[in-house]
Design a protein around this motif. Structure first.
Motif, mmCIF file in Angstrom:
data_model
loop_
_atom_site.group_PDB
_atom_site.id
_atom_site.type_symbol
_atom_site.label_atom_id
_atom_site.label_comp_id
_atom_site.label_asym_id
_atom_site.label_seq_id
_atom_site.Cartn_x
_atom_site.Cartn_y
_atom_site.Cartn_z
ATOM 1 N N ALA A 1 34.879 51.930 35.238
ATOM 2 C CA ALA A 1 35.249 50.560 34.888
ATOM 3 C C ALA A 1 34.042 49.698 34.552
ATOM 4 C CB ALA A 1 36.040 49.927 36.034
ATOM 5 N N PHE A 2 32.872 50.116 35.010
ATOM 6 C CA PHE A 2 31.657 49.346 34.780
ATOM 7 C C PHE A 2 31.307 49.266 33.292
ATOM 8 C CE2 PHE A 2 27.054 48.933 34.322
ATOM 9 C CZ PHE A 2 26.766 47.868 35.170
ATOM 10 N N GLU A 3 31.696 50.253 32.527
ATOM 11 C CA GLU A 3 31.309 50.323 31.117
ATOM 12 C C GLU A 3 31.795 49.128 30.313
ATOM 13 O OE1 GLU A 3 29.152 52.515 30.305
ATOM 14 O OE2 GLU A 3 29.293 53.454 32.284
ATOM 15 N N ALA A 4 32.823 48.451 30.789
ATOM 16 C CA ALA A 4 33.361 47.284 30.080
ATOM 17 C C ALA A 4 32.716 45.976 30.517
ATOM 18 C CB ALA A 4 34.875 47.201 30.285
ATOM 19 N N ALA B 1 36.203 34.790 26.768
ATOM 20 C CA ALA B 1 36.182 35.245 28.158
ATOM 21 C C ALA B 1 35.287 36.477 28.294
ATOM 22 C CB ALA B 1 37.601 35.562 28.613
ATOM 23 N N LEU B 2 34.688 36.600 29.455
ATOM 24 C CA LEU B 2 33.807 37.722 29.752
ATOM 25 C C LEU B 2 34.471 38.642 30.768
ATOM 26 C CD1 LEU B 2 30.565 35.599 30.194
ATOM 27 C CD2 LEU B 2 31.128 37.025 28.212
ATOM 28 N N THR B 3 34.034 39.895 30.785
ATOM 29 C CA THR B 3 34.508 40.833 31.796
ATOM 30 C C THR B 3 33.514 40.866 32.941
ATOM 31 O OG1 THR B 3 35.682 42.212 30.199
ATOM 32 C CG2 THR B 3 35.102 43.231 32.295
ATOM 33 N N ILE B 4 33.979 40.471 34.118
ATOM 34 C CA ILE B 4 33.139 40.454 35.334
ATOM 35 C C ILE B 4 33.563 41.623 36.210
ATOM 36 C CG2 ILE B 4 32.444 39.148 37.371
ATOM 37 C CD1 ILE B 4 33.290 36.590 35.856
ATOM 38 N N TRP B 5 32.648 42.544 36.412
ATOM 39 C CA TRP B 5 32.888 43.717 37.258
ATOM 40 C C TRP B 5 32.293 43.446 38.636
ATOM 41 C CZ3 TRP B 5 29.377 46.674 39.890
ATOM 42 C CH2 TRP B 5 29.806 47.935 40.362
ATOM 43 N N CYS B 6 33.008 43.813 39.675
ATOM 44 C CA CYS B 6 32.528 43.559 41.039
ATOM 45 C C CYS B 6 32.830 44.753 41.933
ATOM 46 C CB CYS B 6 33.204 42.304 41.605
ATOM 47 S SG CYS B 6 32.702 41.902 43.293
ATOM 48 N N ASN B 7 31.815 45.197 42.689
ATOM 49 C CA ASN B 7 32.060 46.258 43.665
ATOM 50 C C ASN B 7 31.820 45.776 45.095
ATOM 51 O OD1 ASN B 7 29.251 46.195 43.758
ATOM 52 N ND2 ASN B 7 29.020 48.431 43.795
ATOM 53 N N GLY B 8 31.760 44.460 45.259
ATOM 54 C CA GLY B 8 31.600 43.907 46.605
ATOM 55 C C GLY B 8 32.923 43.809 47.331
ATOM 56 N N ARG B 9 32.843 43.850 48.650
ATOM 57 C CA ARG B 9 34.020 43.603 49.493
ATOM 58 C C ARG B 9 33.795 42.284 50.211
ATOM 59 N NH1 ARG B 9 35.461 49.325 52.565
ATOM 60 N NH2 ARG B 9 36.473 50.365 50.791
ATOM 61 N N PHE B 10 34.662 41.339 49.958
ATOM 62 C CA PHE B 10 34.530 40.022 50.555
ATOM 63 C C PHE B 10 35.735 39.732 51.447
ATOM 64 C CE2 PHE B 10 32.539 39.615 46.257
ATOM 65 C CZ PHE B 10 31.224 39.525 46.686
ATOM 66 N N ALA B 11 35.547 38.809 52.375
ATOM 67 C CA ALA B 11 36.664 38.351 53.197
ATOM 68 C C ALA B 11 37.730 37.731 52.298
ATOM 69 C CB ALA B 11 36.164 37.334 54.227
ATOM 70 N N ASP B 12 38.946 37.648 52.793
ATOM 71 C CA ASP B 12 40.070 37.196 51.979
ATOM 72 C C ASP B 12 39.817 35.828 51.354
ATOM 73 O OD1 ASP B 12 41.361 39.536 52.570
ATOM 74 O OD2 ASP B 12 42.705 38.658 54.078
ATOM 75 N N ALA B 13 39.311 34.890 52.155
ATOM 76 C CA ALA B 13 39.097 33.536 51.632
ATOM 77 C C ALA B 13 38.054 33.543 50.516
ATOM 78 C CB ALA B 13 38.668 32.599 52.757
ATOM 79 N N ALA B 14 36.991 34.329 50.689
ATOM 80 C CA ALA B 14 35.951 34.412 49.669
ATOM 81 C C ALA B 14 36.475 35.106 48.413
ATOM 82 C CB ALA B 14 34.729 35.150 50.219
ATOM 83 N N THR B 15 37.326 36.107 48.600
ATOM 84 C CA THR B 15 37.928 36.792 47.445
ATOM 85 C C THR B 15 38.782 35.819 46.641
ATOM 86 O OG1 THR B 15 37.939 38.912 48.621
ATOM 87 C CG2 THR B 15 39.418 38.692 46.742
ATOM 88 N N ARG B 16 39.559 35.009 47.330
ATOM 89 C CA ARG B 16 40.379 34.010 46.630
ATOM 90 C C ARG B 16 39.500 33.012 45.883
ATOM 91 N NH1 ARG B 16 43.399 34.457 51.490
ATOM 92 N NH2 ARG B 16 42.434 32.570 52.335
ATOM 93 N N LEU B 17 38.402 32.638 46.516
ATOM 94 C CA LEU B 17 37.463 31.712 45.879
ATOM 95 C C LEU B 17 36.884 32.310 44.602
ATOM 96 C CD1 LEU B 17 35.817 29.042 46.080
ATOM 97 C CD2 LEU B 17 34.127 30.324 47.418
ATOM 98 N N LEU B 18 36.533 33.594 44.650
ATOM 99 C CA LEU B 18 35.986 34.268 43.472
ATOM 100 C C LEU B 18 37.034 34.366 42.367
ATOM 101 C CD1 LEU B 18 33.770 35.846 42.028
ATOM 102 C CD2 LEU B 18 34.530 37.903 43.256
ATOM 103 N N VAL B 19 38.245 34.750 42.723
ATOM 104 C CA VAL B 19 39.321 34.882 41.732
ATOM 105 C C VAL B 19 39.589 33.542 41.053
ATOM 106 C CG1 VAL B 19 41.782 35.346 41.443
ATOM 107 C CG2 VAL B 19 40.379 36.865 42.851
ATOM 108 N N GLU B 20 39.642 32.480 41.858
ATOM 109 C CA GLU B 20 39.909 31.155 41.299
ATOM 110 C C GLU B 20 38.734 30.679 40.445
ATOM 111 O OE1 GLU B 20 41.513 27.465 40.361
ATOM 112 O OE2 GLU B 20 42.456 29.309 41.070
ATOM 113 N N GLY B 21 37.520 30.874 40.931
ATOM 114 C CA GLY B 21 36.348 30.394 40.215
ATOM 115 C C GLY B 21 36.095 31.128 38.911
ATOM 116 N N ALA B 22 36.542 32.377 38.844
ATOM 117 C CA ALA B 22 36.327 33.186 37.636
ATOM 118 C C ALA B 22 37.609 33.341 36.820
ATOM 119 C CB ALA B 22 35.792 34.564 38.040
ATOM 120 N N ARG B 23 38.579 32.460 37.031
ATOM 121 C CA ARG B 23 39.910 32.656 36.452
ATOM 122 C C ARG B 23 39.896 32.645 34.925
ATOM 123 N NH1 ARG B 23 39.496 27.534 38.249
ATOM 124 N NH2 ARG B 23 40.142 25.805 36.893
#
Length: 326
Positions: A50-53, A5-27
């Protein structure tokens, strides 16, 4: 073999549905949210411990942190433009350790191209003057509006810069039978578009009915559209800017409009942004402004996440990644 598994760091703000899509797709991976998320995809992120990881970064990561990271293997920015990263030393640092850089041009090519086409049609069909009549004295300018209406068919378009947006605009313009030219550094051929070198831009400007600026901001493009090049334009030509405001000498553009040498200008980007209410461009004749909305689309967050997840799958399998810059 199952890859770790890889560590994916994100600083974007997405709408709730898109956030759920990202969480599921990167599970399968570890998704880490920045403690200092960016409110706007055009803003660079601040340094984040947190970016260092991070093996992978999504959003608008801090450029200095990206350049210095020894762990980062791929970064995807949530914009088509990437001015703050567009430095030889930055990309050299990424290449030196095999780090991939992708942007989101594919997400914004369609809306930007449709936006430019919309203004071409609005100008040609006299929609803006007719709307101005409606807001003013509501006079029935039948003769003038019909007389000044034009067809796009057979007219000449010059695109300054030619990437994903330019290719999509060329496809949208194809049914009108227009003559399409584009100037860019790489001269390899493009279907339906004449790619020309920089030394021929003066003759192309003199022939163009429509000049579409799609240039990104970098050291070589600031004030590219200057008084000298505007002076080469065909009288009555229309100018469109869906690139970056800093690529245009706005004082020289306003002067050409006030003198009537340019037919009109449509600006989706300006310098500065937001454009102050007192700025003279607001009241310059035949200058039409939209507030950097050419790339807007109601499903933007979903589209950005799907773009990333598609690239994530390609990154994992070693396949071709969309919108790869480095």
């Amino acid at each position: 073999m199952i890859k770790p598994a890889l560590t994916i760091w994100c600083n974007g703000r997405f709408a709730d549905a898109a956030t759920r899509l990202l969480v599921e797709g990167a599970r399968r991976h570890r998704l880490v949210w920045s403690t200092v998320p960016t409110a706007n995809i055009l803003e660079e992120g601040r340094p984040d411990p947190a970016f260092e990881a991070a093996d992978i970064a999504l959003g608008q990561p801090n450029a200095a942190q990206c350049a210095s990271s020894t762990k980062l293997r791929w970064m995807e920015v949530t914009t088509a433009g990437y001015t703050r990263y567009d430095r030889p030393e930055f990309f050299d640092a990424l290449r030196a350790r095999g780090c991939v850089f992708t942007n989101a041009s594919d997400v914004f090519a369609e809306p930007c191209a449709q936006h430019a086409l919309s203004m071409m049609l609005a100008f040609g069909r006299q929609l803006l003057p007719a709307h101005r009549d409606q807001l003013a004295d509501r006079s029935w300018h039948f003769t003038e509006r019909r007389r000044d209406s034009r067809l796009l068919n057979g007219e000449t378009v010059l695109m300054l810069g030619f990437g994903a947006i330019g290719r999509r605009l060329a496809a949208l313009l194809a049914p009108f039978g227009m003559k399409l030219f584009a100037v860019r550094r790489r001269l390899h051929s493009e279907r339906g578009v004449h790619i020309i070198p920089e030394e021929k831009v003066s003759s192309a400007l003199a022939a163009a009915d429509h000049i579409v600026n799609i240039l990104p901001e970098n050291d070589g493009t600031r004030n590219y559209v200057n008084a000298r090049r505007l002076g080469w334009c065909k009288p009555g030509a229309k100018f469109y800017n869906i690139g970056r405001g800093t690529t245009v000498d706005q004082d020289a553009l306003a002067e050409q409009l006030r003198a009537g040498r340019l037919g009109a200008a449509y600006l989706d980007v300006t310098d500065p942004e937001p454009l102050p209410p007192s700025h003279p461009l607001w009241t310059t004749p035949n200058c039409y402004i939209t507030p950097h909305t050419a790339g807007g689309r109601i499903d933007q967050d979903d589209a950005l996440v799907r773009h990333f997840l598609q690239n994530l799958a390609a990154f994992e399998s070693g396949g071709d990644m969309t919108d790869r810059v480095v």
